[in-house]
Design a protein around this motif. Structure first.
Motif, PDB file in Angstrom:
ATOM      1  N   GLY A 250    -156.892   9.003 -46.088  1.00  0.00           N
ATOM      2  CA  GLY A 250    -157.946   8.162 -46.649  1.00  0.00           C
ATOM      3  C   GLY A 250    -158.185   8.455 -48.109  1.00  0.00           C
ATOM      4  N   LYS A 251    -158.195   9.732 -48.449  1.00  0.00           N
ATOM      5  CA  LYS A 251    -158.403  10.119 -49.847  1.00  0.00           C
ATOM      6  C   LYS A 251    -157.269   9.605 -50.726  1.00  0.00           C
ATOM      7  CE  LYS A 251    -160.284  14.073 -50.905  1.00  0.00           C
ATOM      8  NZ  LYS A 251    -160.577  15.508 -51.206  1.00  0.00           N
ATOM      9  N   ALA A 252    -156.035   9.681 -50.230  1.00  0.00           N
ATOM     10  CA  ALA A 252    -154.884   9.199 -51.004  1.00  0.00           C
ATOM     11  C   ALA A 252    -154.986   7.704 -51.271  1.00  0.00           C
ATOM     12  CB  ALA A 252    -153.582   9.517 -50.268  1.00  0.00           C
ATOM     13  N   ILE A 253    -155.422   6.946 -50.279  1.00  0.00           N
ATOM     14  CA  ILE A 253    -155.561   5.502 -50.459  1.00  0.00           C
ATOM     15  C   ILE A 253    -156.643   5.190 -51.486  1.00  0.00           C
ATOM     16  CG2 ILE A 253    -156.248   3.352 -49.321  1.00  0.00           C
ATOM     17  CD1 ILE A 253    -154.945   4.453 -46.756  1.00  0.00           C
ATOM     18  N   GLY A 271    -158.866   2.911 -46.487  1.00  0.00           N
ATOM     19  CA  GLY A 271    -159.201   4.239 -46.983  1.00  0.00           C
ATOM     20  C   GLY A 271    -160.384   4.856 -46.267  1.00  0.00           C
ATOM     21  N   MET A 272    -161.441   4.087 -46.074  1.00  0.00           N
ATOM     22  CA  MET A 272    -162.643   4.607 -45.430  1.00  0.00           C
ATOM     23  C   MET A 272    -162.372   4.964 -43.969  1.00  0.00           C
ATOM     24  SD  MET A 272    -165.061   4.733 -47.684  1.00  0.00           S
ATOM     25  CE  MET A 272    -166.650   4.682 -46.854  1.00  0.00           C
ATOM     26  N   THR A 273    -161.637   4.110 -43.271  1.00  0.00           N
ATOM     27  CA  THR A 273    -161.365   4.359 -41.854  1.00  0.00           C
ATOM     28  C   THR A 273    -160.440   5.551 -41.684  1.00  0.00           C
ATOM     29  OG1 THR A 273    -161.540   1.960 -41.520  1.00  0.00           O
ATOM     30  CG2 THR A 273    -160.690   3.253 -39.688  1.00  0.00           C
ATOM     31  N   ALA A 274    -159.390   5.616 -42.488  1.00  0.00           N
ATOM     32  CA  ALA A 274    -158.458   6.739 -42.406  1.00  0.00           C
ATOM     33  C   ALA A 274    -159.136   8.050 -42.770  1.00  0.00           C
ATOM     34  CB  ALA A 274    -157.257   6.501 -43.319  1.00  0.00           C
ATOM     35  N   ALA A 275    -160.061   8.018 -43.726  1.00  0.00           N
ATOM     36  CA  ALA A 275    -160.769   9.241 -44.118  1.00  0.00           C
ATOM     37  C   ALA A 275    -161.582   9.804 -42.961  1.00  0.00           C
ATOM     38  CB  ALA A 275    -161.675   8.961 -45.315  1.00  0.00           C
ATOM     39  N   GLY A 390    -151.769  13.202 -38.080  1.00  0.00           N
ATOM     40  CA  GLY A 390    -151.010  12.001 -38.420  1.00  0.00           C
ATOM     41  C   GLY A 390    -151.601  10.723 -37.878  1.00  0.00           C
ATOM     42  N   CYS A 391    -152.582  10.832 -36.954  1.00  0.00           N
ATOM     43  CA  CYS A 391    -153.227   9.628 -36.418  1.00  0.00           C
ATOM     44  C   CYS A 391    -153.893   8.809 -37.521  1.00  0.00           C
ATOM     45  CB  CYS A 391    -154.261  10.012 -35.366  1.00  0.00           C
ATOM     46  SG  CYS A 391    -153.567  10.580 -33.804  1.00  0.00           S
ATOM     47  N   ALA A 392    -154.284   9.469 -38.602  1.00  0.00           N
ATOM     48  CA  ALA A 392    -154.941   8.748 -39.693  1.00  0.00           C
ATOM     49  C   ALA A 392    -154.028   7.687 -40.286  1.00  0.00           C
ATOM     50  CB  ALA A 392    -155.397   9.729 -40.779  1.00  0.00           C
ATOM     51  N   MET A 393    -152.713   7.935 -40.284  1.00  0.00           N
ATOM     52  CA  MET A 393    -151.768   6.933 -40.796  1.00  0.00           C
ATOM     53  C   MET A 393    -151.711   5.727 -39.869  1.00  0.00           C
ATOM     54  SD  MET A 393    -148.594   9.132 -42.362  1.00  0.00           S
ATOM     55  CE  MET A 393    -147.886   7.642 -43.081  1.00  0.00           C
ATOM     56  N   LYS A 394    -151.745   5.981 -38.558  1.00  0.00           N
ATOM     57  CA  LYS A 394    -151.738   4.870 -37.608  1.00  0.00           C
ATOM     58  C   LYS A 394    -153.028   4.068 -37.715  1.00  0.00           C
ATOM     59  CE  LYS A 394    -148.613   6.977 -34.259  1.00  0.00           C
ATOM     60  NZ  LYS A 394    -148.340   7.269 -32.839  1.00  0.00           N
ATOM     61  N   VAL A 395    -154.131   4.775 -37.896  1.00  0.00           N
ATOM     62  CA  VAL A 395    -155.412   4.101 -38.086  1.00  0.00           C
ATOM     63  C   VAL A 395    -155.358   3.176 -39.303  1.00  0.00           C
ATOM     64  CG1 VAL A 395    -157.803   4.511 -38.803  1.00  0.00           C
ATOM     65  CG2 VAL A 395    -156.833   5.796 -36.889  1.00  0.00           C
ATOM     66  N   ALA A 396    -154.815   3.671 -40.421  1.00  0.00           N
ATOM     67  CA  ALA A 396    -154.703   2.846 -41.631  1.00  0.00           C
ATOM     68  C   ALA A 396    -153.832   1.622 -41.377  1.00  0.00           C
ATOM     69  CB  ALA A 396    -154.143   3.679 -42.775  1.00  0.00           C
ATOM     70  N   SER A 397    -152.740   1.812 -40.644  1.00  0.00           N
ATOM     71  CA  SER A 397    -151.861   0.681 -40.315  1.00  0.00           C
ATOM     72  C   SER A 397    -152.589  -0.346 -39.462  1.00  0.00           C
ATOM     73  CB  SER A 397    -150.611   1.179 -39.584  1.00  0.00           C
ATOM     74  OG  SER A 397    -149.839   2.032 -40.400  1.00  0.00           O
TER      75      SER A 397
END
Length: 455
Positions: A250-253, A271-275, A390-397
């Motif tokens: 999220g921070k990277a986005i 970004g907010m959701t992945a964070a 790594g779930c944060a990447m799936k969430v962003a997708s």
């Protein structure tokens, strides 16, 4: 004009739906699979305390020597192997089990570890280091199963009891304790969560049409409680942005919005959701508002909608109705999948949030159905390979797909019934999605676990 009988039936059904939301949307501290383990262990430990002479001794749990044996279903193991445990800097089921023994409070449910402190964490680490915690795979067909047995070896403080032991069993729901025992004597035994769910009619017969109508028409004062979604999950998102959790997706986005992602709504929501997922998966001590037993699903079902409301200054009532729609759509789809499956929960949750975004952009029932179909035809194949950072990447997708699906739906674009699993009937489409996740992907589920265990 509605008759008294009709009004009574409407009020009764409204209460059923609200009760359903309260059952499936609630705070959860930490990933819910290790939390289910901690909850079962906490209950077993409490039973020992209640039945032993030294139960009132100050600090008993922190001092008493004990061993903890936990049997779990394969899906619990898969989702508990690599995820951060709140406040410990450690991952995995053993430390979650140990914390359940030394500081867990079963009455808190999915927030069983809310009382953890430095002394408890130190004692839990000690139990793990001393190999007092044993995790094994249970011989069960249930996807969600935990049996935690706690044995205390301090015979002198247990009167005539020799190595007092107790167990607690959780089935089908992360916080549903169905059996307890002390010293080989059954204290409580109830029907399984699956059987109880079948007996309850609150979520039987829900349709997308009924969900949409309820979200649009329910009195605001009856649904305003859902705004707690914003309180908890927004705090978790800010924690992820302020800290250095997990992979910092999220921070990277958010920090690359100028060069790569832009400052549009999609990037903001991603970004907010992945964070929030970053923080939760890496062991933040802040609770998430979960959906259908999953904190990540609760985050994904709500944060894109909350992000939209923040960016475009949506009032609380409209936000609440969008959150009700999103959460109920996710609950409805999840009812065909079961609490755990090989299908990534962000598929379900982001489908719900896509519907909420449609609502916020003034779309109607037809556009909501189109958004669901667009999602079902897009990311249905995303697999769950365990809970981890790594779930944060799936969430962003998932969020990206949710926004795309909503935009297309609002333009009148919908994947046609000639494509794949999509049907003209929205309920048939949802059932098809559920069949793939619950039955079609069973072999994939076993293979994923085998790969994880052999690494």
């Amino acid at each position: 004009m509605c008759s008294q009988t009709t009004l009574y039936a409407m009020d009764k059904r409204r209460k059923q739906i609200i009760d359903l939301i309260h059952r499936e949307v609630k705070p959860a501290l930490g990933c819910t699979e290790p939390i289910a383990v901690a909850l079962a262990v906490a209950k077993a430990t409490e039973i020992i305390a209640e039945n032993c002479a030294d139960k009132c001794a100050d600090g008993w749990r922190l001092r008493a020597p004990m061993s903890i044996d936990v049997e779990v279903s394969g899906n619990i193991l898969k989702n508990g192997m690599g995820v951060g445990i709140p406040g410990t800097g450690m991952v995995g089921l053993p430390v979650a089990a140990a914390l359940g023994a030394v500081c867990g409070e079963s009455a808190r449910g999915l927030e069983v570890l809310a009382g953890l402190n430095e002394d408890a964490v130190a004692r839990a680490r000690e139990l793990v280091a001393m190999k007092k915690v044993n995790i094994s795979v249970a011989d069960t067909d249930r996807l969600l199963y935990v049996k935690a047995t706690v044995t205390v070896g301090d015979k002198a403080s247990a009167s005539a009891l020799v190595d007092p032991h107790a167990y607690a069993v959780i089935e089908d729901d992360h916080d549903r304790i169905v059996e307890t025992s002390f010293a080989d004597r059954i204290l409580m035994s109830s029907e399984s969560g699956a059987a109880a769910q079948e007996r309850a009619s609150g979520d039987e017969g829900l349709t997308v049409k009924e969900i949409y109508d309820f979200a649009c028409s329910a009195p605001f004062e009856d649904i305003a409680f859902i705004l707690e979604d914003r309180t908890l999950n927004l705090a978790l998102a800010m924690e992820g942005l302020d800290g250095d959790y997990g992979m910092k997706v999220g921070k990277a986005i958010r920090e690359n919005q100028r060069e790569v992602f832009g400052d549009d709504f999609m990037s903001y929501a991603m970004g907010m959701t992945a964070a929030a997922s970053d923080a939760r998966m890496a062991g933040s001590v802040l609770p998430a508002m979960s959906n259908s037993g999953s904190g990540n699903q609760g985050i994904t079902v709500s944060m894109p909608i909350i992000a939209y409301a923040l960016k475009y200054k949506i009032d609380d009532e409209r936000l609440a109705r969008a959150l009700i729609l999103s959460n109920l759509v996710a609950i409805h789809i999840k009812s065909y999948l079961g609490k755990l499956s090989a299908l990534c929960g962000c598929v379900v949750a982001s489908t719900g949030s896509s519907c909420g975004i449609v609502y916020l952009q003034r779309g109607g029932y037809d556009e909501v159905c189109a958004a669901i179909k667009n999602m079902a035809g897009n990311i249905t194949g995303m697999v769950c390979d365990g809970a981890k950072v790594g779930c944060a990447m799936k969430v962003a997708s998932g969020v990206s797909c949710a926004v795309q699906s909503a935009v297309l739906a609002l333009r009148g674009t919908c994947i046609p019934s000639t494509d794949g699993i999509i049907e003209d009937d929205i309920e048939k489409t949802i059932r098809n999605l559920g069949s793939i996740g619950s039955r079609g992907m069973k072999t994939a589920d076993r293979m994923i676990l085998d790969i994880m265990l052999c690494k």
